[in-house]
Design an enzyme around this catalytic site. Structure first.
Site, mmCIF file in Angstrom:
data_model
loop_
_atom_site.group_PDB
_atom_site.id
_atom_site.type_symbol
_atom_site.label_atom_id
_atom_site.label_comp_id
_atom_site.label_asym_id
_atom_site.label_seq_id
_atom_site.Cartn_x
_atom_site.Cartn_y
_atom_site.Cartn_z
ATOM 1 N N GLU A 13 19.583 16.658 11.538
ATOM 2 C CA GLU A 13 20.824 15.960 11.255
ATOM 3 C C GLU A 13 21.880 16.595 12.166
ATOM 4 O O GLU A 13 22.014 17.818 12.161
ATOM 5 C CB GLU A 13 21.183 16.188 9.779
ATOM 6 C CG GLU A 13 22.026 15.100 9.211
ATOM 7 C CD GLU A 13 22.329 15.342 7.739
ATOM 8 O OE1 GLU A 13 23.467 15.075 7.351
ATOM 9 O OE2 GLU A 13 21.449 15.823 6.992
ATOM 10 N N ARG A 42 9.173 26.194 4.291
ATOM 11 C CA ARG A 42 10.282 26.561 5.175
ATOM 12 C C ARG A 42 10.139 27.999 5.628
ATOM 13 O O ARG A 42 9.491 28.791 4.958
ATOM 14 C CB ARG A 42 11.630 26.522 4.436
ATOM 15 C CG ARG A 42 11.986 25.306 3.727
ATOM 16 C CD ARG A 42 13.322 25.499 3.018
ATOM 17 N NE ARG A 42 14.435 25.372 3.933
ATOM 18 C CZ ARG A 42 14.959 24.225 4.309
ATOM 19 N NH1 ARG A 42 14.494 23.093 3.847
ATOM 20 N NH2 ARG A 42 15.964 24.196 5.151
ATOM 21 N N LYS A 94 23.080 25.751 6.194
ATOM 22 C CA LYS A 94 24.122 25.314 7.125
ATOM 23 C C LYS A 94 25.505 25.532 6.534
ATOM 24 O O LYS A 94 26.435 25.866 7.255
ATOM 25 C CB LYS A 94 23.955 23.826 7.419
ATOM 26 C CG LYS A 94 22.879 23.518 8.419
ATOM 27 C CD LYS A 94 22.841 22.023 8.667
ATOM 28 C CE LYS A 94 21.572 21.653 9.396
ATOM 29 N NZ LYS A 94 21.305 20.218 9.298
#
Ligand code: ATP
Ligand code: MG
Length: 562
Positions: free
Chosen positions: A38, A266, A276
């Site tokens: 993104e 992850r 983030k």
């Protein structure tokens, strides 16, 4: 890339699956993966794991990997991030060629898919109020309730959805929902919203749209439109997979022309935050200098820190691909960095905490070039000359007035070897009025040039040095871990209170002159100290070095000594 050659190595479960799919010809000889960031932040080392997997699998199987900007959520995105993402993927060593895509470019096709679902009686417009939503959704133990909108005719749904697109309703008034199952134990399957009304400016499409697709609807379609074969994502999407499949099934996407979602764990690293939101906070509130601060786990930060892309790839390979969430010790990354730099970084002499040494029996104006090997691990790196002279700097820690047993460096009356130079002996300790040692007066043995005594006399210690006259002063930024605890922000702690106050120390270093010739981005070893890289802040007359890592894992030692 040699390290991506997985021959003769055991395959992880995803590579096994890909191999089986190739063997069974599930996708007609195609392997197409994608990396879908993104564009709302800079890439970090966690993304590197996904990149190595997505691009790695494509490369290993003569496939392609698409770089797809997942820009369906218009509020958070920005072109600022786009270029950095492309740059970081290339820097990591992967090639997307012409395969750059934007999810938002499919808005029209996604809209058509939504219309198709309505026509098939598989989607409906819902007008529950936010309060009603909570009541109708149910929870983990209670099934949901069917929205009255579920009963709408196809015609009415088509009309309402068209009018949603045309901007006839205010934000949030209506949504389009998939008609699945309000009794499903998986809440994602309880008639999830697939389109919502939001009058927000999209950074690529302006105000063309006032309805936007939800991620769970958009993502499988993006994959399908691009003919992705293996859609690899992190474990938190496992529970979304039934919806991913539902969307594709409901629109008749069939193998070999339909993607398959597979999840892996992850990457988490100790002493690191990867969210983030937290990284943004560190930047915006000036806890670090910027996104590329060398303490950041962003790829641009790591690059500035001097971490080679090969070390990141190496670490990702070591960590492997599994289904189990865990936290990787950042020491694994540091190990990989040392392994890579040990082989590639030329070695130089630099003194970061200088103590003056005068060689009293060396000629006053004498300067003498000594031969030094650039990298004992790499004969091709050649050799260079370093100037020797009467006045030198050595590292303060390499002298002790009252040495404990087993201290082999310099002390009064003792002899030590200067790297690439001579044996010197400490004859006199000069102190200032406060009793601080400010200078050592030493003598050298001219017969020991190159580091060996013809009489067979041995010294145990070898220390580094620079000649004071020709030394180049540089700003040296000593970076350390950004946090003091293994898992910042866990157990209810505020991660900002766990920042390491010593994560950056700036000192003036004294370097052998050769180092002043290097340009930004060049990695070197300062012998006996660590690996350093020339920082882009370097300008004519001003050298700036960043410490990448120390030579040894001093954190491990600290821990063991506790
Ligand atoms: P968010 O969704 O909070 O914005 P994200 O980390 O998921 O953050 P994306 O830009 O959506 O960010 O991530 C792109 C890809 O990178 C996704 O496929 C995601 O699964 C993967 N990815 C992100 N973080 C990690 C991580 N720590 N380890 C492995 N893969 C990751
Ligand atoms: Mg995401």
């Amino acid at each position: 890339m040699a390290e991506n050659n997985v021959e003769n190595e055991s395959l992880d479960f995803i590579r096994e699956m890909v191999a089986a799919d190739i063997a069974s010809n599930k996708y007609g000889n195609r392997i197409v993966t994608r990396f879908p960031p993104e564009p709302n932040g800079y890439l970090h080392i966690g993304h590197a794991k996904a990149i190595c997997l997505d691009f790695g699998i494509a490369a290993e199987n003569n496939g392609v990997c698409h770089l797809r900007f997942d820009d369906t959520n218009p509020t958070k995105e920005d072109t600022e991030y786009e270029e950095s993402i492309k740059n970081d993927v290339r820097w990591l060593g992967f090639d997307f060629g012409e395969h750059i895509y934007y999810a938002s470019d499919y808005f029209e096709k996604m809209y058509d898919c939504a219309v198709e679902l309505i026509k098939r009686g598989k989607a409906y417009v819902c007008d529950l109020s936010p309060e009603e939503w909570d009541e109708y959704r149910g929870n983990l133990t209670t099934p949901g309730k069917e929205s009255p909108g579920r009963q709408r005719s196809v015609e009415e749904n088509l009309d309402l959805f068209t009018r949603m697109r045309n901007g006839e309703f205010e934000d949030g008034k209506l949504v389009l929902r998939a008609k699945i199952d309000m009794n499903s134990p998986n809440i994602n399957m309880r008639d999830p919203v697939i389109y919502r009304i939001r009058r927000v400016h999209h950074f690529r499409h302006g105000d063309k749209w006032c309805i936007y697709p939800m991620y769970d609807f958009a993502h499988p379609l993006e994959d399908a439109f691009e003919h992705i074969t293996h859609s690899l994502c992190t474990l938190e999407f496992e529970i979304h997979r039934p919806l991913y499949d539902w969307v594709l099934d409901s629109l008749d996407f069939k193998f070999p022309d339909r993607p398959q979602q597979t999840e892996f764990s992850r990457l988490n690293l100790t002493y690191t935050v990867m969210s983030k939101r937290k990284l943004l906070q560190l930047v915006k509130e000036n806890y670090v200098s910027d996104w590329d601060d060398p303490r950041m786990p962003t790829l641009c930060g790591m690059r500035r820190r001097g971490i080679p892309a090969s070390a990141i790839r190496r670490m990702c390979k070591m960590v492997g691909i599994t289904k189990f969430d865990g936290v990787t010790d950042v020491a694994v990354l540091e190990y990989c960095v040392r392994e890579e730099l040990n082989a590639s970084a030329p070695r130089y002499l630099a003194v970061l905490d200088p103590l003056k040494v005068t060689i009293t029996n060396y000629p006053e104006e004498g300067v003498e070039p000594l031969d030094a090997v650039n990298n004992p691990e790499d004969p091709a790196a050649g050799s260079r000359k370093i100037p020797f002279g009467r006045e030198l700097y050595i590292e303060r820690a390499d002298f002790m007035e009252e040495p404990p047993k087993g201290y082999f460096r310099l002390s009064p009356g003792k002899e030590v070897r200067l790297r690439y130079g001579y044996f010197i002996k400490c004859e006199e300790v000069v102190k200032d009025d406060n009793g601080n040692v400010v200078e050592l007066k030493c003598t050298f043995d001219p017969t020991t040039r190159g580091g060996n005594a013809p009489d067979g006399r041995k010294v145990k210690g070898t220390i580094h040095w620079v000649a004071a006259d020709s030394a180049v002063e540089a700003e040296v930024r000593l970076y350390d871990r950004l946090f003091t605890v293994e898992q910042p922000g866990t157990d209810g702690a505020d991660f900002l209170t766990q920042l390491n106050p010593d994560s950056l120390k700036v000192v003036t270093g004294y370097l052998e002159p050769e180092l002043a010739k290097l340009s930004a981005g060049t990695s070197v070893q300062f012998e006996r100290i660590g690996y350093f890289v020339v920082d882009p802040d370097t300008a004519p007359g001003k050298m700036v070095f960043n410490r990448t890592v120390t030579l040894k894992d001093s954190w491990g030692n600290k821990q063991n000594k506790k």
